[in-house]
Scaffold this motif. Structure first.
Motif, PDB file in Angstrom:
ATOM      1  N   HIS A   1       0.633  -1.080   0.048  1.00 17.58           N
ATOM      2  CA  HIS A   1      -0.143   0.051  -0.062  1.00 17.58           C
ATOM      3  C   HIS A   1       0.851   1.200   0.011  1.00 17.58           C
ATOM      4  O   HIS A   1       1.767   1.509   0.950  1.00 17.58           O
ATOM      5  N   LEU A   2       0.691   1.896  -1.000  1.00 23.13           N
ATOM      6  CA  LEU A   2       1.476   3.365  -1.321  1.00 23.13           C
ATOM      7  C   LEU A   2       0.939   4.293  -0.806  1.00 23.13           C
ATOM      8  O   LEU A   2      -0.297   4.765  -1.265  1.00 23.13           O
ATOM      9  N   ASN A   3       1.306   4.939   0.400  1.00 23.13           N
ATOM     10  CA  ASN A   3       0.647   6.089   0.947  1.00 23.13           C
ATOM     11  C   ASN A   3       1.096   7.520   0.285  1.00 23.13           C
ATOM     12  O   ASN A   3       2.072   8.011   0.638  1.00 23.13           O
ATOM     13  N   GLU A   4       0.670   7.748  -0.850  1.00 24.02           N
ATOM     14  CA  GLU A   4       1.097   8.952  -1.728  1.00 24.02           C
ATOM     15  C   GLU A   4       2.257   8.462  -2.890  1.00 24.02           C
ATOM     16  O   GLU A   4       2.906   7.413  -2.448  1.00 24.02           O
ATOM     17  N   GLY A   5       2.585   9.237  -3.450  1.00 29.45           N
ATOM     18  CA  GLY A   5       3.456   8.715  -4.610  1.00 29.45           C
ATOM     19  C   GLY A   5       5.097   8.759  -4.373  1.00 29.45           C
ATOM     20  O   GLY A   5       5.812   8.267  -4.962  1.00 29.45           O
ATOM     21  N   HIS A   6       5.031   9.347  -2.970  1.00 32.80           N
ATOM     22  CA  HIS A   6       6.710   9.274  -2.695  1.00 32.80           C
ATOM     23  C   HIS A   6       7.241   7.862  -2.726  1.00 32.80           C
ATOM     24  O   HIS A   6       8.497   7.643  -2.516  1.00 32.80           O
ATOM     25  N   ALA A   7       6.135   6.711  -2.287  1.00 30.80           N
ATOM     26  CA  ALA A   7       6.746   5.670  -2.569  1.00 30.80           C
ATOM     27  C   ALA A   7       6.539   4.798  -3.691  1.00 30.80           C
ATOM     28  O   ALA A   7       6.638   3.378  -3.590  1.00 30.80           O
ATOM     29  N   ALA A   8       6.336   5.413  -4.796  1.00 34.52           N
ATOM     30  CA  ALA A   8       6.233   4.765  -5.986  1.00 34.52           C
ATOM     31  C   ALA A   8       7.351   3.826  -6.837  1.00 34.52           C
ATOM     32  O   ALA A   8       7.136   2.980  -7.433  1.00 34.52           O
ATOM     33  N   LEU A   9       8.569   4.021  -5.894  1.00 33.14           N
ATOM     34  CA  LEU A   9       9.708   3.332  -6.420  1.00 33.14           C
ATOM     35  C   LEU A   9       9.769   1.805  -5.796  1.00 33.14           C
ATOM     36  O   LEU A   9      10.295   0.849  -6.144  1.00 33.14           O
ATOM     37  N   ALA A  10       8.743   1.722  -4.787  1.00 31.46           N
ATOM     38  CA  ALA A  10       8.458   0.354  -4.343  1.00 31.46           C
ATOM     39  C   ALA A  10       7.772  -0.767  -5.479  1.00 31.46           C
ATOM     40  O   ALA A  10       8.495  -1.847  -5.606  1.00 31.46           O
ATOM     41  N   PRO A  11       6.749  -0.247  -5.967  1.00 37.03           N
ATOM     42  CA  PRO A  11       6.413  -1.263  -7.114  1.00 37.03           C
ATOM     43  C   PRO A  11       7.293  -1.352  -8.166  1.00 37.03           C
ATOM     44  O   PRO A  11       7.385  -2.497  -8.831  1.00 37.03           O
ATOM     45  N   LEU A  12       8.068  -0.466  -8.431  1.00 40.75           N
ATOM     46  CA  LEU A  12       9.167  -0.443  -9.653  1.00 40.75           C
ATOM     47  C   LEU A  12      10.054  -1.628  -9.046  1.00 40.75           C
ATOM     48  O   LEU A  12      10.531  -2.440  -9.723  1.00 40.75           O
ATOM     49  N   GLU A  13      10.492  -1.812  -7.656  1.00 41.33           N
ATOM     50  CA  GLU A  13      11.303  -2.716  -7.229  1.00 41.33           C
ATOM     51  C   GLU A  13      10.757  -4.068  -7.509  1.00 41.33           C
ATOM     52  O   GLU A  13      11.281  -4.927  -7.758  1.00 41.33           O
ATOM     53  N   LEU A  14       9.397  -4.155  -7.290  1.00 46.39           N
ATOM     54  CA  LEU A  14       8.677  -5.308  -7.237  1.00 46.39           C
ATOM     55  C   LEU A  14       8.809  -5.788  -8.746  1.00 46.39           C
ATOM     56  O   LEU A  14       8.783  -7.050  -8.945  1.00 46.39           O
ATOM     57  N   LEU A  15       8.584  -4.995  -9.657  1.00 45.41           N
ATOM     58  CA  LEU A  15       8.551  -5.252 -10.974  1.00 45.41           C
ATOM     59  C   LEU A  15       9.670  -5.840 -11.481  1.00 45.41           C
ATOM     60  O   LEU A  15       9.878  -6.788 -12.256  1.00 45.41           O
ATOM     61  N   ARG A  16      10.967  -5.100 -10.963  1.00 44.09           N
ATOM     62  CA  ARG A  16      12.326  -5.593 -11.327  1.00 44.09           C
ATOM     63  C   ARG A  16      12.418  -6.937 -10.799  1.00 44.09           C
ATOM     64  O   ARG A  16      13.041  -8.016 -11.438  1.00 44.09           O
ATOM     65  N   GLU A  17      12.096  -7.431  -9.741  1.00 47.20           N
ATOM     66  CA  GLU A  17      12.050  -8.771  -8.991  1.00 47.20           C
ATOM     67  C   GLU A  17      11.431  -9.719  -9.752  1.00 47.20           C
ATOM     68  O   GLU A  17      12.067 -10.675  -9.965  1.00 47.20           O
ATOM     69  N   LEU A  18      10.251  -9.347 -10.156  1.00 46.78           N
ATOM     70  CA  LEU A  18       9.271 -10.385 -10.793  1.00 46.78           C
ATOM     71  C   LEU A  18       9.837 -10.744 -12.108  1.00 46.78           C
ATOM     72  O   LEU A  18       9.418 -11.516 -12.766  1.00 46.78           O
ATOM     73  N   ASN A  19      10.625  -9.565 -12.830  1.00 46.60           N
ATOM     74  CA  ASN A  19      10.844  -9.881 -14.311  1.00 46.60           C
ATOM     75  C   ASN A  19      12.413 -10.102 -14.259  1.00 46.60           C
ATOM     76  O   ASN A  19      12.988 -10.105 -15.486  1.00 46.60           O
ATOM     77  N   ALA A  20      13.117 -10.513 -13.292  1.00 48.66           N
ATOM     78  CA  ALA A  20      14.404 -10.803 -13.389  1.00 48.66           C
ATOM     79  C   ALA A  20      14.785 -11.608 -14.236  1.00 48.66           C
ATOM     80  O   ALA A  20      14.029 -12.794 -14.221  1.00 48.66           O
ATOM     81  N   GLY A  21      15.798 -11.353 -15.372  1.00 49.29           N
ATOM     82  CA  GLY A  21      16.236 -12.695 -16.170  1.00 49.29           C
ATOM     83  C   GLY A  21      15.290 -12.637 -17.366  1.00 49.29           C
ATOM     84  O   GLY A  21      15.513 -13.205 -18.532  1.00 49.29           O
ATOM     85  N   ARG A  22      14.163 -11.834 -17.512  1.00 52.67           N
ATOM     86  CA  ARG A  22      13.586 -11.770 -18.768  1.00 52.67           C
ATOM     87  C   ARG A  22      13.932 -10.566 -19.652  1.00 52.67           C
ATOM     88  O   ARG A  22      14.230  -9.580 -18.923  1.00 52.67           O
ATOM     89  N   PRO A  23      13.953 -10.692 -21.021  1.00 50.98           N
ATOM     90  CA  PRO A  23      14.413  -9.658 -21.872  1.00 50.98           C
ATOM     91  C   PRO A  23      13.401  -8.556 -21.511  1.00 50.98           C
ATOM     92  O   PRO A  23      12.074  -8.942 -21.303  1.00 50.98           O
ATOM     93  N   GLU A  24      13.851  -7.384 -22.128  1.00 54.94           N
ATOM     94  CA  GLU A  24      12.746  -5.956 -21.802  1.00 54.94           C
ATOM     95  C   GLU A  24      11.582  -6.169 -22.487  1.00 54.94           C
ATOM     96  O   GLU A  24      10.724  -5.704 -21.904  1.00 54.94           O
TER      97      GLU A  24
END
Length: 617
Positions: free
Chosen positions: A229-252
């Motif tokens: 849960h992101l309380n305002e946009g300050h935390a928007a890099l959290a889902p970006l980190e999740l996105l990186r985790e979940l797509n590790a090893g996949r081509p862009e």
């Protein structure tokens, strides 16, 4: 030998079990994403792992929701908040603890706080650093993680504060800290000042919160997080980190968004474009490096500037504003997104003064754990309600005398205005025509109490504080005006309970929600407010309080402001002041309705229950 294979203990990145980069420590085998991380681990392994890793079924780690917030107000001795956003976050976790919601909160430490406000004779604001000791309030945590910023490995440690609920449950709050010996002076400062520094400083802080927060949860053993849960946009890099985790090893070209979106919830609080963090892509690319492919980041957050709100919108499956009207404004700002609303609330037990707590315990037992019971406040005898208010008012006036040396009249209609000092809040609206303000004393004495900080770089906001001081000198003893410095949690509790009337005068539609009037309602204090934010939902004219101006402003700002001013003075002189001074039974009836209709609904127990059913499940 047991292998720890889920994530690299140094950087937090996921590691495949087939990795050949391994090291042994204390009878356990750890896997690494790179030789660099393995070598750093071998230099000081105890810095990266807990001495006794928690058991998989450890209750303290069984959290389903991670709540990310740049600021949070959990204790008056911890200045890790600046205003409404942080106070809301604190109330959110208190209700989660009371309701046993399995949530963990993540924030930054802010060793120098926001600032301590000092006001001179003319109302000039001076900012001083806040001195506080994390050791006195927080428990240090052993694990640490790394976040790459501008090509540097920045070490991130953590502290924990446990927010206890009413029935034995609790919510851990994790405070991220970069002030560790391994870091450079600049990197150590990133957990220093809340909302300080320039764009570079601010974006680096948001990288620590979002990226470092996700990695810290991994390092601490929170393996069961289902929603972020992101309380305002300050935390928007959290889902970006999740996105990186979940797509590790996949081509862009094969990166998938759906799984990340399904795990993220976003609450936006800001109804003006200028309030949404945006950063130049050159700065973003320099800070984040190759965290995610550039084209992916441009698609999600913008090509020229990274809009943190757009990033959060595109990576969340549930998005909400903080009031019904705010959701409408947000949908107009970001067309095409399904932005719903969960109207804010306040933590009932926290914001109800001791005298009203005792009153409610006598007449509405169980109200603190079930604030909906406050709807039965109409049954409370009026004389008992008034006596509870007299006690709260005496506490406030004693505090005013102690802080300012000014003795205010306990019989006077006391109006409170306390919020961030900035132009759209219009703290000087009631001071627009001092002749008409003096005329409102015909029914009986009147006095005003102000409080609120201006952001250090908000010069127009600072000028408004000086304007209040100027008006106070002009009014003299005709209408005493007090400005209390260094507004904080403790002062807020006194103000919302001890004033007789709560004033709010924002420019429409710039009040996303507002919560101070909700706090006042828990103490039987009616609102006198512009119809914006939560008051559009809570207002019943002459029943829960009074409106200032029309529901819909005119297209001409000057005309709209003039109508607000005229309505404010007319109602104050002709309706409110006469009722307060000469019709006590009618006044206490309004107080009862403020509790029964407003406090019973605008609380964080109801708010959290809506988040659980609408967003978390």
């Amino acid at each position: 030998m047991e292998a720890i294979a889920d994530h690299d203990p140094v950087c937090g990145m996921p590691v495949d079990a087939s990795s050949t980069l391994r090291a042994n420590h204390a009878g356990r085998e750890y896997l690494f994403c790179s030789a660099l991380c393995r070598d750093e681990f071998l230099r000081a392994p105890t810095s990266f792992v807990a001495a006794e890793p928690p058991a998989a079924d450890s209750d303290s780690r069984q959290r389903k929701v991670a709540y990310f917030t740049m600021e949070i107000a959990v204790d008056s001795g911890m200045p890790t908040y600046s205003g409404g956003l942080g106070v809301l976050a604190g109330d959110m976790v208190r209700s989660c603890a009371d309701l046993a919601v399995p949530l963990v909160a993540v924030t930054l430490l802010h060793r120098r706080g926001y600032f301590r406000q000092v006001l001179d004779f003319h109302g000039g604001q001076r900012e001083e650093p806040v001195e506080w000791s994390p050791d006195s309030h927080l428990q240090p945590l052993q694990p640490a993680v790394n976040v790459t910023i501008e090509g540097r490995r920045v070490r991130v440690g953590a502290w924990q504060h446990e927010v206890a609920g009413s029935d034995g449950a609790s919510v851990p709050v994790i405070f991220l800290d970069t002030d560790v010996p391994e870091n450079s002076a600049f990197d150590r400062s990133l957990s220093g000042t809340l909302y300080g520094g320039d764009e570079r400083y601010r974006f680096c802080q948001e990288a620590i919160l979002g990226i470092g927060g996700v990695r810290m949860l991994r390092a601490l053993g929170y393996a069961g997080i289902e929603k972020y849960h992101l309380n305002e946009g300050h935390a928007a890099l959290a889902p970006l980190e999740l996105l990186r985790e979940l797509n590790a090893g996949r081509p862009e070209g094969d990166w998938r968004l759906a799984e990340t979106q399904a795990r993220c919830v976003f609450t936006t609080h800001t109804p003006v474009a200028a309030g949404h963090d945006q950063f130049e892509r050159a700065l973003v690319d320099r800070v984040l490096g190759s965290l995610v492919p550039p084209r992916t980041l441009a698609m999600l957050g913008g090509a020229e500037r990274l809009n943190m709100t757009s990033l959060a919108l595109n990576l969340s499956h549930t998005v909400n504003g903080v009031a019904r009207r705010h959701a409408e404004v947000s949908r107009a700002m970001f067309p095409g997104y399904g932005i719903h609303h969960v109207t804010n609330g306040v933590h009932s037990r926290t914001w109800t003064s001791p005298s009203f707590q005792r009153l409610f315990e006598r007449h509405l037992p169980g109200w603190a754990s079930d604030p909906a019971l406050l709807r039965n406040a109409m049954s409370i005898p009026g004389h008992e309600l008034w006596q509870a208010h007299i006690v709260a008012k005496a506490d406030l006036l004693a505090a005013v005398h102690n802080r300012c040396g000014r003795a205010l009249d306990p019989e006077a209609l006391t109006i409170g205005f306390a919020r961030r000092a900035t132009q759209y809040k219009r703290p000087d609206l009631i001071l627009s025509d001092l002749r008409r303000l003096r005329a409102a004393t015909d029914a009986g004495p009147l006095q005003l109490i102000f409080a609120g900080k201006a952001h250090p770089r908000d010069e127009p906001g600072k000028a408004l504080i000086r304007r209040v001081f100027e008006a106070a000198r002009e009014l003299g003893n005709d209408v005493p005006v007090i400005y209390l410095p260094d507004y904080d949690l403790d002062l807020a509790k006194l103000l919302v309970a001890g004033t007789d009337l709560w004033l709010n005068t924002p420019l429409r539609p710039l009040e996303a929600s507002g919560t101070s009037g909700m706090k006042a309602a828990h103490n039987g204090v009616p609102s006198f407010s512009v119809l914006d934010g939560w008051w559009l939902e809570g207002h019943v004219e002459g029943v829960t309080g009074w409106a200032i101006g029309p529901r819909v402003p005119t297209s001409d700002p000057a005309e709209s402001s003039a109508r607000d001013i005229d309505d404010l003075y007319a109602k104050l002189a002709q309706v409110i002041a006469p009722m307060f001074h000469h019709e006590r039974e009618r006044w206490t009836d309004v107080m009862k309705h403020a509790i029964a209709l407003n406090a019973s609904f605008f609380n964080t127990h109801r708010m959290v229950q809506q988040y659980v059913t609408n967003a978390y499940l």
